[in-house]
Write an enzyme that holds these catalytic residues in place. Structure first.
Site, short mmCIF file in Angstrom:
data_model
loop_
_atom_site.label_atom_id
_atom_site.label_comp_id
_atom_site.label_asym_id
_atom_site.label_seq_id
_atom_site.Cartn_x
_atom_site.Cartn_y
_atom_site.Cartn_z
N GLU A 125 30.74 49.76 45.49
CA GLU A 125 30.75 48.36 45.05
C GLU A 125 31.49 47.50 46.07
OE1 GLU A 125 32.80 48.71 41.34
OE2 GLU A 125 34.76 49.02 42.27
N ASP A 179 40.39 42.01 43.27
CA ASP A 179 39.14 41.57 43.92
C ASP A 179 39.29 40.26 44.68
OD1 ASP A 179 38.19 43.69 42.29
OD2 ASP A 179 37.59 42.29 40.72
#
Length: 324
Positions: free
Chosen positions: A199, A40
């Site tokens: 997401e 991420d």
């Protein structure tokens, strides 16, 4: 001379086949940007230095408890700046599940947005490397406050100084932040779900157009990938592009997604940071951070990213920060 010529002719097809093989090689991916397992990644540039803010990976269930920062002068060589936010030490409302951070700069401060305990928090510092402090003593967006999971924050500071918070798993949420960067009107939150959205939303602006990008599938799925939509407003509505996904795995590269995008200061050169399954033996809990060039066509469409193309050393110019 004749012998040399004959040797050259004899080698010509072989040379071509080597080049062809290199172009189609899907077994030898570039090395990751960071050593070890990190996911991420949020890539940013401040004051002539690049920074990476990742999730610390390597635990089943994503149970990490702290965040680190990495710095670089050229996008290639990265220095570990250490832990910048430790949940058990620095927070009163969360101790684990430290995921998916993002950073923004405004008012001479640095605002660090992050997921913790399936809520979204914010921390503030005077430097990109911290130390970051929790100004609220509670989540900025609490668990179950809206539809979906309250994770994966991202903040866009627009040209006029207005800041917008994007977040959500299973549902995308947008709200304009107040001038303090740590509050907003809950009644002003916009909820929507682009086709394929899961997401990891990320928004940037290029040539007057807003690009909303997100990850599709699940991060444990080898098909994990990135798609995008565009709008004339930071609040949308966003229209999904016809050509998607723009980032996906190929060959030995699996699960390429949950990205961020950086415009190299003072240029129209763009870099995409993302994670993939660790090579070899990785999975959705053991991922590694990578950087690749990202390009556009003449109409402003994002071109497919080559996950086998590594970024070249690139210095960051110092550009004045956005001010309201």
């Amino acid at each position: 001379m004749r012998l040399c010529f004959l040797l050259l002719v004899a080698c010509w097809p072989f040379t071509g086949s080597i080049a062809q093989q290199a172009a189609s090689d899907t077994l030898h991916a570039p090395a990751p940007a960071l050593p070890g397992v990190y996911a991420d990644p949020h890539l940013a540039a401040f004051g002539g230095t690049y920074y990476l803010y990742p999730t610390t990976d390597g635990t089943e269930g994503w149970l990490s408890t702290s965040f680190t920062c990495w710095s670089s002068k050229d996008l290639v060589r990265w220095k570990n700046e250490g832990v910048i936010l430790d949940l058990p030490r620095d927070l009163t409302w969360a101790t684990q599940r430290a995921w998916a951070p993002a950073i923004a700069s405004k008012n001479g401060k640095y605002y660090y947005y992050y997921s913790a305990a399936q809520s979204i928090g914010v921390a503030v510092a005077d430097k990109p490397t911290g130390p970051f402090k929790d100004p609220l003593g509670k989540p900025l967006v609490a668990k179950a406050a809206f539809k979906g999971q309250m994770i994966d924050p991202m903040v866009l500071v627009d040209d006029d100084g207005a800041a917008y918070l994007y977040w959500g798993q299973g549902q995308c949420h947008i709200v304009k932040l107040n001038a303090d960067m740590v509050s907003y009107d809950p009644a002003a939150v916009v909820e929507f779900k682009p086709p394929g959205y899961n997401e990891g939303s990320f928004v940037f602006k290029r040539q007057g157009k807003y690009y909303l990008m997100w990850s599709e599938y699940d991060t444990r799925d080898p098909r994990y990938s990135v798609a995008y939509a565009t709008s004339s407003s930071p609040m949308g509505p966003f229209t999904k592009a016809a050509s998607n996904p723009v980032l996906k795995g190929r060959g030995v590269v699996k699960g390429a997604g949950h990205h961020s995008v950086l415009q190299v200061p003072g240029t129209d050169q763009w870099v995409i940071a993302y994670h993939r399954f660790k090579i070899p033996g990785g999975n959705g809990y053991n991922r590694e951070t990578c950087l690749s060039p990202m390009r556009f066509d003449t109409q402003g469409n994002i071109l497919p990213v080559d996950v086998f193309e590594a970024v070249k050393p690139t210095k960051a110019k110092q550009v004045a920060p956005v001010r309201p």
